[in-house]
Design a protein around this motif. Structure first.
Motif: not given
Lengths: 194, 194
Positions: B151-152, B158-159, B147-148, B161, B154-156, B124-125, B102-103
């Motif tokens: 996303y916040h 996955q980054y 959404m924000a 990970l 998810l970002g935290a 999915w989103l 995904l990334l």
DNA sequence: AAACGAACTTACCGAACGGTAAGCAGATTC
DNA sequence: GAATCTGCTTACCGTTCGGTAAGTTCGTTT
């Protein structure tokens, strides 16, 4: 004041590596964009890996220099942090390329875990953690672990950044703009009012 | 109950694409790992792009199915969200590969922005945003844009990970373990006590 | 003015790339 | 039982890959 071929090659390679990744970029493409032969490139860097390493080194310097300039412009650590988050949230082309390079490195480094990324990320991360720790000594963000707090911010910002083209396409330009506003508001809320 | 060659090719391609990216993976490598010829692969997929598309489709199905199973196991939206965050924070091999894919897509999609990622991310989103919105109707996270907020998170997650191998190497195993604990604590704090 | 090193060039090279063509074994259909 | 379709195989193709070898040009040093 014209840049010499070597640094122009690094600049061009940075663009292509960030756009297409290491394997997606050929040294021939890089050289051709500058109108020189592939062997001119190999004359300066001998291998593709060394060109890539030069690009990463340049990117690392850029990140550290950016941080340094923020440190000199603002006294308080909290202000430094919020300024930093603001800057990378609205990056210029070069900043965006560096962030993409960084993320590609993290992905490719998944099992390789070689030495290149070590200096690429290390000093920058340490400097950032230092700012957060100073801010804590000033009485902010005290409920959090510095590294975790920082990583949380970095992840949220960078993930949103690289998602922007996809989100635009997914939800349209104006819907995306309101998403961006909400995202920024959430970020500011965390950094300023925690 | 043995899987047929076609789905085994997809599984193997998923491993290699996530590890080395699109350009870093050759169809020959994929086929060789299964002990079949490259032309056997081309017989099933005709081009490398189509194989890649099949991998993305499989990954999208996996993400949606995972979300569905969480939805069926828990009634309350807030619990669904926290369960989801917990699961992707401690992913199995397959989950991690999908996240990396995904990334990589987000990065490669930076200017390409084609249709493939559209269905890969979109449903999915949307499903995830739906959960957050339901949680808000239940009285949680009301200060945030859904959404924000999503996303916040998810970002935290996955980054962090994808940074794990680099962080381990940068700071050592035991320092990394405490970083991970702090990271999880921060996440739980956001999802549970906001 | 001779020697030299830096910054290139053109000419190659073997290997790997994605993809095509043709054939073949074996199960299925007519 | 002849024809057909599926799931492969070996053989091959043109292109591109990173990299080597051997000059050439040119400003600087001696």
């Amino acid at each position: 004041m014209k840049k010499d071929t070597k640094s122009r090659l690094i600049d061009e390679a940075e663009i292509l590596f960030s756009r297409n990744g290491f394997y997606g970029t050929s040294i021939n493409d890089v050289a051709k964009k500058l109108g020189v032969s592939k062997q001119a490139l190999l004359h300066h860097f001998t291998t593709k890996e060394k060109l890539y390493a030069a690009v990463l080194e340049e990117a690392a310097n850029y990140l550290l220099q950016q941080l340094d300039s923020i440190k000199q412009s603002h006294n308080k650590a909290k202000k430094q942090l919020s300024e930093f988050i603001l800057e990378i949230s609205q990056p210029n082309d070069k900043q965006l390329r560096v962030i993409i390079l960084l993320l590609r490195e993290l992905l490719d480094n998944q099992e390789r875990a070689d030495k290149v990324s070590k200096w690429f990320l290390g000093p920058w991360l340490d400097a950032l953690v230092g700012i957060v720790e100073q801010a804590q000594r000033d009485g902010h963000y005290e409920q959090y672990d510095p590294m975790a707090f920082l990583y949380h911010l970095l992840g949220a910002v960078q993930y949103f950044l690289i998602s922007q083209p996809t989100l635009k396409q997914l939800y349209g330009e104006e819907a995306f703009e309101s998403q961006k506003k909400a995202h920024m508001a959430l970020l500011v809320n965390i950094v300023e009012h925690t």
